[in-house]
Design an enzyme around this catalytic site. Structure first.
Site, PDB file in Angstrom:
ATOM      1  N   GLU A 174     -16.554  -0.693 -11.144  1.00 19.42           N
ATOM      2  CA  GLU A 174     -15.714  -1.498 -10.625  1.00 19.42           C
ATOM      3  C   GLU A 174     -16.765  -2.878 -10.018  1.00 19.42           C
ATOM      4  O   GLU A 174     -16.189  -4.021 -10.121  1.00 19.42           O
ATOM      5  CB  GLU A 174     -14.679  -1.155  -9.626  1.00 19.42           C
ATOM      6  CG  GLU A 174     -13.760  -0.228 -10.404  1.00 19.42           C
ATOM      7  CD  GLU A 174     -12.843   0.678  -9.346  1.00 19.42           C
ATOM      8  OE1 GLU A 174     -11.890   0.902  -9.773  1.00 19.42           O
ATOM      9  OE2 GLU A 174     -13.305   0.350  -8.266  1.00 19.42           O
ATOM     10  N   GLY A 210      -7.201  -2.819  -8.051  1.00 16.77           N
ATOM     11  CA  GLY A 210      -6.651  -2.586  -6.798  1.00 16.77           C
ATOM     12  C   GLY A 210      -7.679  -2.063  -5.795  1.00 16.77           C
ATOM     13  O   GLY A 210      -9.121  -2.620  -5.991  1.00 16.77           O
ATOM     14  N   ALA A 211      -7.126  -1.624  -4.647  1.00 17.57           N
ATOM     15  CA  ALA A 211      -8.317  -1.176  -3.528  1.00 17.57           C
ATOM     16  C   ALA A 211      -7.580  -0.027  -2.792  1.00 17.57           C
ATOM     17  O   ALA A 211      -6.125   0.144  -3.014  1.00 17.57           O
ATOM     18  CB  ALA A 211      -8.451  -2.295  -2.645  1.00 17.57           C
ATOM     19  N   ASP A 212      -8.263   0.606  -2.159  1.00 16.34           N
ATOM     20  CA  ASP A 212      -7.879   1.595  -1.077  1.00 16.34           C
ATOM     21  C   ASP A 212      -7.571   1.171   0.106  1.00 16.34           C
ATOM     22  O   ASP A 212      -6.614   1.429   0.959  1.00 16.34           O
ATOM     23  CB  ASP A 212      -8.831   2.679  -0.954  1.00 16.34           C
ATOM     24  CG  ASP A 212      -8.913   3.406  -2.388  1.00 16.34           C
ATOM     25  OD1 ASP A 212      -8.118   3.938  -3.169  1.00 16.34           O
ATOM     26  OD2 ASP A 212     -10.328   3.513  -2.943  1.00 16.34           O
ATOM     27  N   LYS A 222     -13.028   0.866  -1.849  1.00 16.04           N
ATOM     28  CA  LYS A 222     -12.611   1.155  -3.341  1.00 16.04           C
ATOM     29  C   LYS A 222     -13.420   2.335  -3.726  1.00 16.04           C
ATOM     30  O   LYS A 222     -14.329   2.825  -3.009  1.00 16.04           O
ATOM     31  CB  LYS A 222     -13.000  -0.049  -4.316  1.00 16.04           C
ATOM     32  CG  LYS A 222     -12.099  -1.429  -3.955  1.00 16.04           C
ATOM     33  CD  LYS A 222     -12.379  -2.347  -4.947  1.00 16.04           C
ATOM     34  CE  LYS A 222     -12.217  -1.812  -6.522  1.00 16.04           C
ATOM     35  NZ  LYS A 222     -11.295  -1.076  -6.980  1.00 16.04           N
ATOM     36  N   GLY A 267      -7.038   2.564 -11.714  1.00 13.57           N
ATOM     37  CA  GLY A 267      -6.036   3.199 -10.773  1.00 13.57           C
ATOM     38  C   GLY A 267      -4.454   2.696 -10.941  1.00 13.57           C
ATOM     39  O   GLY A 267      -4.150   2.379 -12.039  1.00 13.57           O
TER      40      GLY A 267
HETATM   41  C1  5RP Z   1     -10.554   3.154  -8.392  1.00  9.20           C
HETATM   42  C2  5RP Z   1     -10.130   2.251  -7.448  1.00  9.20           C
HETATM   43  C3  5RP Z   1      -8.622   1.919  -6.874  1.00  9.20           C
HETATM   44  O1  5RP Z   1      -8.512   0.533  -7.385  1.00  9.20           O
HETATM   45  C4  5RP Z   1      -8.102   2.413  -5.899  1.00  9.20           C
HETATM   46  O2  5RP Z   1      -8.454   3.548  -5.504  1.00  9.20           O
HETATM   47  C5  5RP Z   1      -6.697   2.087  -5.795  1.00  9.20           C
HETATM   48  O3  5RP Z   1      -5.959   2.932  -6.541  1.00  9.20           O
HETATM   49  P1  5RP Z   1      -4.391   2.852  -6.854  1.00  9.20           P
HETATM   50  O4  5RP Z   1      -4.066   1.576  -7.346  1.00  9.20           O
HETATM   51  O5  5RP Z   1      -4.173   4.129  -7.440  1.00  9.20           O
HETATM   52  O6  5RP Z   1      -3.955   3.261  -5.057  1.00  9.20           O
HETATM   53  O7  5RP Z   1     -11.015   1.837  -6.531  1.00  9.20           O
HETATM   54  O8  5RP Z   1     -11.831   3.465  -8.073  1.00  9.20           O
END
Ligand code: 5RP
Length: 234
Positions: free
Chosen positions: A114, A93-95, A105, A40
């Protein structure tokens, strides 16, 4: 528990906050070891920062083809996950992340790999900007990697829970993951009990991976805020 490091400027953009937490994650690297690396835009900042320490680590296990490419471009050796018994730390990271370290995620479609690398790791250090911190998971549409044959039935099952389901598209066609499967994005869910939810959905036939990380939750969250990097431990 929460602690705060030196203040960032109040005017920092989301991108700058991502850089800040990406750099802060370096302090969790154990010299001489292999590092678990997620995927990400925030992790891309971490990978860029990791270049400064590349001679102090043995290499990385990566959770996506995209991260693997970036790591290799910096001269960092990427190991297959089957070559390692255990990783001391996984940075990703995470959403969304809640106050217990449960996460959603998969916004980058890499959730299956992941979860595999997180399961190999003793400590999950989640790097996010403060927009990702929530009371209850579910505002971000939940990514679920599935086998295409099960799409209709799984859609009906989510609709029965009050969810609205969309097949994730890329260039007008269903996005194909690194594992050759597709992603459903499910909105309208309120995930009050992440462990029970993950357990249930994971058992539906055709579900490869649900994007709730409760069993592989974070032990540490480095949260980028206008007043600096806050460290939350769970
Ligand atoms: C990818 C993920 C990422 O960690 C999540 O989408 C966060 O991404 P970003 O740092 O671009 O906001 O789970 O599958």
């Amino acid at each position: 528990m929460t602690s705060t490091q030196p203040p960032a400027s109040a005017a920092m953009s989301q991108d700058e906050l991502k850089t800040l937490v990406g750099q802060a994650a370096l302090s969790f690297i154990v010299p001489g070891e292999i590092v678990g690396v997620g995927s990400g835009s925030t992790v891309n900042k971490f990978i860029a920062a990791l270049a400064s320490m590349k001679d102090q680590i043995r290499g990385a296990v990566s959770s996506s083809l995209a991260s693997t490419e970036r790591l290799r471009a910096l001269g960092i050796q990427v190991f297959d996950s089957n070559e390692v018994d255990r990783l001391s730390v996984y940075i990703d990271g995470a959403d969304e992340i809640d106050h217990q370290g449960h996460m959603i995620k998969g916004g980058g479609a890499a959730l299956t790999r992941e979860k595999i690398v997180a399961a190999l790791s003793s400590k999950f250090v989640c790097i996010v900007d403060e927009s990702k911190l929530v009371q209850t998971l579910g505002k971000f549409p939940l990514p679920v990697e599935i086998i295409p044959m099960a799409r209709r039935r799984i859609t009906q099952q989510f609709e029965a829970l009050g969810g609205r389901v969309q097949v994730r598209l890329k260039g007008g066609q269903p996005l194909v993951t690194d594992n050759g499967q597709i992603i459903l994005d499910v909105s309208g869910l309120q995930i009050a009990d992440p462990r029970a939810f993950e357990l249930e959905i994971s058992q539906w036939p055709g579900v490869v991976t649900v994007g709730v990380f409760a069993f592989q939750k974070a032990q540490v969250c480095l949260l980028g805020t206008a007043s600096g990097v806050k460290t939350m431990t769970f």
